[in-house]
Scaffold this motif. Structure first.
Motif, PDB file in Angstrom:
ATOM      1  N   ARG A  64       0.815  -1.181  -0.048  1.00  0.00           N
ATOM      2  CA  ARG A  64       0.236  -0.068  -0.003  1.00  0.00           C
ATOM      3  C   ARG A  64       0.928   1.402   0.073  1.00  0.00           C
ATOM      4  O   ARG A  64       0.401   2.291  -0.827  1.00  0.00           O
ATOM      5  N   LEU A  65       1.928   1.189   0.781  1.00  0.00           N
ATOM      6  CA  LEU A  65       3.015   2.472   0.749  1.00  0.00           C
ATOM      7  C   LEU A  65       3.583   2.665  -0.487  1.00  0.00           C
ATOM      8  O   LEU A  65       3.731   3.590  -0.887  1.00  0.00           O
ATOM      9  N   ALA A  66       4.030   1.600  -1.027  1.00  0.00           N
ATOM     10  CA  ALA A  66       5.048   1.441  -2.039  1.00  0.00           C
ATOM     11  C   ALA A  66       3.903   2.114  -3.372  1.00  0.00           C
ATOM     12  O   ALA A  66       4.439   3.031  -4.083  1.00  0.00           O
ATOM     13  N   THR A  67       2.542   1.782  -3.527  1.00  0.00           N
ATOM     14  CA  THR A  67       1.923   1.821  -4.525  1.00  0.00           C
ATOM     15  C   THR A  67       1.530   3.552  -4.460  1.00  0.00           C
ATOM     16  O   THR A  67       1.524   4.102  -5.188  1.00  0.00           O
ATOM     17  N   GLY A  68       1.163   3.885  -3.239  1.00  0.00           N
ATOM     18  CA  GLY A  68       1.087   5.407  -2.814  1.00  0.00           C
ATOM     19  C   GLY A  68       2.179   6.212  -3.126  1.00  0.00           C
ATOM     20  O   GLY A  68       2.239   7.272  -3.766  1.00  0.00           O
ATOM     21  N   LEU A  69       3.456   5.818  -2.960  1.00  0.00           N
ATOM     22  CA  LEU A  69       4.650   6.601  -3.128  1.00  0.00           C
ATOM     23  C   LEU A  69       4.967   6.573  -4.753  1.00  0.00           C
ATOM     24  O   LEU A  69       5.350   7.886  -4.995  1.00  0.00           O
ATOM     25  N   ARG A  70       4.593   5.628  -5.223  1.00  0.00           N
ATOM     26  CA  ARG A  70       4.917   5.667  -6.583  1.00  0.00           C
ATOM     27  C   ARG A  70       4.042   6.713  -7.290  1.00  0.00           C
ATOM     28  O   ARG A  70       4.455   7.313  -8.383  1.00  0.00           O
ATOM     29  N   GLY A  71       2.943   6.799  -6.824  1.00  0.00           N
ATOM     30  CA  GLY A  71       2.090   7.863  -7.502  1.00  0.00           C
ATOM     31  C   GLY A  71       2.613   9.295  -7.144  1.00  0.00           C
ATOM     32  O   GLY A  71       2.010  10.239  -7.864  1.00  0.00           O
ATOM     33  N   ALA A  72       3.370   9.620  -6.412  1.00  0.00           N
ATOM     34  CA  ALA A  72       3.811  10.724  -5.746  1.00  0.00           C
ATOM     35  C   ALA A  72       5.270  11.075  -6.650  1.00  0.00           C
ATOM     36  O   ALA A  72       5.551  12.345  -6.988  1.00  0.00           O
ATOM     37  N   LEU A  84       9.695  16.401  -1.607  1.00  0.00           N
ATOM     38  CA  LEU A  84       8.713  16.948  -0.909  1.00  0.00           C
ATOM     39  C   LEU A  84       7.325  16.350  -1.069  1.00  0.00           C
ATOM     40  O   LEU A  84       6.652  15.888  -0.176  1.00  0.00           O
ATOM     41  N   ALA A  85       7.274  15.643  -2.207  1.00  0.00           N
ATOM     42  CA  ALA A  85       6.042  15.196  -2.687  1.00  0.00           C
ATOM     43  C   ALA A  85       5.983  13.545  -2.165  1.00  0.00           C
ATOM     44  O   ALA A  85       4.993  13.281  -1.478  1.00  0.00           O
ATOM     45  N   LEU A  86       7.191  13.045  -2.031  1.00  0.00           N
ATOM     46  CA  LEU A  86       7.276  11.703  -1.277  1.00  0.00           C
ATOM     47  C   LEU A  86       6.896  11.717   0.143  1.00  0.00           C
ATOM     48  O   LEU A  86       6.156  11.011   0.607  1.00  0.00           O
ATOM     49  N   VAL A  87       7.333  12.641   0.958  1.00  0.00           N
ATOM     50  CA  VAL A  87       7.175  12.862   2.389  1.00  0.00           C
ATOM     51  C   VAL A  87       5.873  13.273   2.416  1.00  0.00           C
ATOM     52  O   VAL A  87       4.841  12.687   3.388  1.00  0.00           O
ATOM     53  N   ARG A  88       4.935  14.304   1.764  1.00  0.00           N
ATOM     54  CA  ARG A  88       3.762  14.292   1.903  1.00  0.00           C
ATOM     55  C   ARG A  88       2.777  13.160   1.570  1.00  0.00           C
ATOM     56  O   ARG A  88       1.804  12.930   2.422  1.00  0.00           O
ATOM     57  N   PRO A 119      10.434  -5.664  -5.984  1.00  0.00           N
ATOM     58  CA  PRO A 119      11.001  -4.331  -5.984  1.00  0.00           C
ATOM     59  C   PRO A 119       9.910  -3.413  -5.983  1.00  0.00           C
ATOM     60  O   PRO A 119      10.211  -2.534  -5.315  1.00  0.00           O
ATOM     61  N   GLN A 120       8.894  -3.447  -7.015  1.00  0.00           N
ATOM     62  CA  GLN A 120       7.794  -2.723  -7.065  1.00  0.00           C
ATOM     63  C   GLN A 120       7.098  -2.327  -5.980  1.00  0.00           C
ATOM     64  O   GLN A 120       6.145  -1.229  -5.592  1.00  0.00           O
ATOM     65  N   ASP A 121       7.219  -3.596  -5.107  1.00  0.00           N
ATOM     66  CA  ASP A 121       6.253  -3.533  -3.797  1.00  0.00           C
ATOM     67  C   ASP A 121       6.873  -2.780  -2.566  1.00  0.00           C
ATOM     68  O   ASP A 121       6.554  -3.170  -1.600  1.00  0.00           O
ATOM     69  N   ASP A 122       8.043  -2.443  -2.745  1.00  0.00           N
ATOM     70  CA  ASP A 122       9.014  -2.295  -1.688  1.00  0.00           C
ATOM     71  C   ASP A 122       9.018  -0.569  -1.656  1.00  0.00           C
ATOM     72  O   ASP A 122       9.892  -0.116  -2.356  1.00  0.00           O
ATOM     73  N   PRO A 123       8.380   0.032  -0.578  1.00  0.00           N
ATOM     74  CA  PRO A 123       8.701   1.465  -0.388  1.00  0.00           C
ATOM     75  C   PRO A 123      10.113   2.064  -0.383  1.00  0.00           C
ATOM     76  O   PRO A 123      10.406   3.078  -0.931  1.00  0.00           O
ATOM     77  N   VAL A 124      10.931   1.142   0.340  1.00  0.00           N
ATOM     78  CA  VAL A 124      12.324   1.808   0.548  1.00  0.00           C
ATOM     79  C   VAL A 124      13.028   1.462  -0.537  1.00  0.00           C
ATOM     80  O   VAL A 124      14.052   2.367  -0.954  1.00  0.00           O
ATOM     81  N   ALA A 125      12.595   0.453  -1.464  1.00  0.00           N
ATOM     82  CA  ALA A 125      13.496   0.244  -2.764  1.00  0.00           C
ATOM     83  C   ALA A 125      13.337   1.420  -3.842  1.00  0.00           C
ATOM     84  O   ALA A 125      14.048   1.940  -4.394  1.00  0.00           O
ATOM     85  N   ARG A 128      15.120   4.528  -2.764  1.00  0.00           N
ATOM     86  CA  ARG A 128      16.341   4.321  -2.886  1.00  0.00           C
ATOM     87  C   ARG A 128      16.928   4.796  -4.338  1.00  0.00           C
ATOM     88  O   ARG A 128      17.861   5.137  -4.659  1.00  0.00           O
ATOM     89  N   ASP A 129      15.902   4.199  -5.373  1.00  0.00           N
ATOM     90  CA  ASP A 129      16.016   4.463  -6.825  1.00  0.00           C
ATOM     91  C   ASP A 129      16.066   6.041  -6.990  1.00  0.00           C
ATOM     92  O   ASP A 129      16.657   6.645  -7.788  1.00  0.00           O
ATOM     93  N   VAL A 130      15.151   6.701  -6.248  1.00  0.00           N
ATOM     94  CA  VAL A 130      15.006   8.392  -6.510  1.00  0.00           C
ATOM     95  C   VAL A 130      16.362   8.810  -5.914  1.00  0.00           C
ATOM     96  O   VAL A 130      16.589   9.802  -6.544  1.00  0.00           O
TER      97      VAL A 130
END
Length: 193
Positions: A64-72, A84-88, A119-125, A128-130
């Motif tokens: 859930r977190l990875a999916t939401g962060l990917r959208g940011a 800033l977008a990732l933190v928000r 890897p696409q389901d791991d928010p830390v990964a 890390r890519d960013v």
């Protein structure tokens, strides 16, 4: 949603509530069954063990977190705006399901080693890519990536823990702008404003 999916969802939410408030090892399958108004045997028709249920809950929250962060993360966005977008987004995701996020806060360190992720389901990964892309582009100084990730996540996660412990009022989303700026100061260029 089919009946089996509704039952699994009910079991997960009932277990989540108990695990967050009592702890995983302190919660019995009998308590989960009672909270969900079903038989204890029904739990085992859906999950081989309480531990497997606990792992699946953490996996679900990480996805859930990875999916939401990917959208940011938008293509061709300056690094600062991405940070800033990732933190928000992270703060918003925490506020949207504080119970699931609290579970993640409390138990990730106990179980992350037991989970395997695409890897696409791991928010830390994703983070890390960013960060690696920003280092490779010369936007931020090259330093150990895990150090940068740890510092940035620490700003947000430690604040979230203050909420979990009742030292700060909910929601984490109320602190998103201030946390985003703090993370930027930690992970951005040395001369970042």
């Amino acid at each position: 949603m089919r009946k089996v999916e509704r039952t699994r969802h009910r079991l997960k939410r009932g277990a989540l509530e108990l695990f967050v408030h009592q702890g995983i090892s302190e919660t019995t399958t009998r308590q989960i069954a009672a909270a969900c108004d079903m038989s204890e045997g029904n739990i085992y028709r859906h999950f081989p063990s309480k531990e497997e249920l606990a792992r699946e809950l953490l996996h679900d929250e990480m996805v859930r977190l990875a999916t939401g962060l990917r959208g940011a993360v938008a293509v061709d966005t300056p690094f600062k705006e991405t940070v800033l977008a990732l933190v928000r987004a992270y703060c918003r995701l925490a506020a949207e399901d504080w119970l699931g996020f609290s579970y993640h806060l409390r138990f990730q360190h106990e179980m992350l080693g037991d989970l395997t992720f695409d890897p696409q389901d791991d928010p830390v990964a994703l983070i890390r890519d960013v960060v690696e892309a920003a280092m490779q582009a010369g936007v931020i100084p090259v330093r150990p990536v895990e150090l940068v990730i740890g510092m940035g996540l620490g700003v947000v996660m430690q604040t979230a823990l203050q909420i979990l412990y009742g030292r700060l009022p909910e929601p984490l989303d109320d602190y998103a702008d201030e946390l985003a700026e703090a993370v930027w100061r930690v992970v951005g260029p040395v001369d970042a404003p």
